[in-house]
Design an enzyme around this catalytic site. Structure first.
Site, PDB file in Angstrom:
ATOM      1  CE  LYS A  89       4.969   4.704  -8.943  1.00 49.78           C
ATOM      2  NZ  LYS A  89       3.971   5.283  -8.038  1.00 49.78           N
TER       3      LYS A  89
HETATM    4  C1  E4P Z   1       2.366   3.558  -5.707  1.00 47.90           C
HETATM    5  O1  E4P Z   1       3.430   3.535  -6.184  1.00 47.90           O
HETATM    6  C2  E4P Z   1       1.090   3.399  -6.447  1.00 47.90           C
HETATM    7  O2  E4P Z   1       0.995   4.387  -7.390  1.00 47.90           O
HETATM    8  C3  E4P Z   1      -0.040   3.410  -5.471  1.00 47.90           C
HETATM    9  O3  E4P Z   1       0.338   2.651  -4.344  1.00 47.90           O
HETATM   10  C4  E4P Z   1      -1.372   2.963  -6.012  1.00 47.90           C
HETATM   11  O4  E4P Z   1      -2.281   2.830  -4.945  1.00 47.90           O
HETATM   12  P1  E4P Z   1      -3.860   2.705  -5.158  1.00 47.90           P
HETATM   13  O5  E4P Z   1      -4.143   1.389  -5.797  1.00 47.90           O
HETATM   14  O6  E4P Z   1      -4.416   2.785  -3.763  1.00 47.90           O
HETATM   15  O7  E4P Z   1      -4.268   3.859  -6.028  1.00 47.90           O
END
Ligand code: E4P
Length: 220
Positions: A89
């Site tokens: 990622k």
């Molecule tokens: C996923 O890949 C993201 O890191 C995550 O969904 C972020 O979510 P949030 O905005 O609830 O922290």
């Protein structure tokens, strides 16, 4: 649409996996910290534990902490070697796009994260990202239209033929999941609470109670 769970909590991952509907997992540094996972070796071991729970052929996103190309490549290469499930990622930055292009050439899967615009989505797809993570909830948080962003990207990818999968992220509710599916997301990553929220309907509860009551009356 594929279902990923957005957490580093092993109990939540296990519970979703036991439902038989889990296709993968996304994590981020905040989610790892929330579970108290710190230190390089502990973090690597935690990713391995997640991969073991979900089984083979279930993508698990592991985020790089480095912000410069060389560091991203070094870190991502190490993460990718942990398990076949690992998807590196990478944040949507200039160095991030360069790193995604590099990983693509090496055959390493990537998830481009922190995406908030259609322009960013085009760039990530050009670099060959496997997944693109537009943050629906965080867009909504600033009074813009998170689901509208998914629709816009889905239209662009359909028109252009980009093969990057749209992974709706920052999902906050069961309604977000339904809307993301309608908008054309290929994957939705959600907290366990949003997944379980999909189960609920008062008419299901009332109907089941009536069926059981009638069965009891007839059978004693
Ligand atoms: C996923 O890949 C993201 O890191 C995550 O969904 C972020 O979510 P949030 O905005 O609830 O922290």
């Amino acid at each position: 649409m594929q279902f990923f769970i957005d957490t580093a909590n092993l109990d939540h991952i296990r519970e979703a996996a036991e439902l038989g509907i889990l296709d993968g997992v996304t994590t981020n540094p905040s989610l790892m910290a929330k579970e108290g996972i710190s230190g390089e070796q502990n973090i690597l071991n935690h990713y391995k534990a997640i991969c073991k729970i979900v089984g083979d052929d279930r993508d698990v996103s592991a985020e790089v902490i480095s912000t410069e190309f060389d560091g991203m490549v070094k870190e991502g290469t190490k993460l990718a070697k942990l398990h076949d499930n690992i998807v590196v990622k990478v944040p949507m930055t200039k160095d991030g796009i360069k790193a995604i292009s590099w990983f693509t050439n090496e055959g390493i899967k990537t998830n481009c994260t922190l995406v908030f615009s259609a322009g960013q989505a085009i760039l990530a797809a050009k670099a060959g990202a496997t997944y693109l993570s537009p943050f629906v909830g965080r867009v909504d948080d600033i009074s813009w239209d998170g689901i509208g962003l998914i629709e816009e990207i889905a239209e662009i990818y359909e028109t252009t033929g980009f093969e990057t999968a749209i992974l709706a992220a920052s999902i906050r509710s069961p309604l977000h999941i339904v809307q993301a599916a309608k908008a054309g997301a290929h994957v939705c990553t959600c907290p366990l609470s949003a997944i379980l929220g999909l189960l609920n309907h008062p008419l299901t509860d009332i109907g089941l109670a009536k069926f059981l009551e009638d069965h009891k009356k007839a059978n004693g």
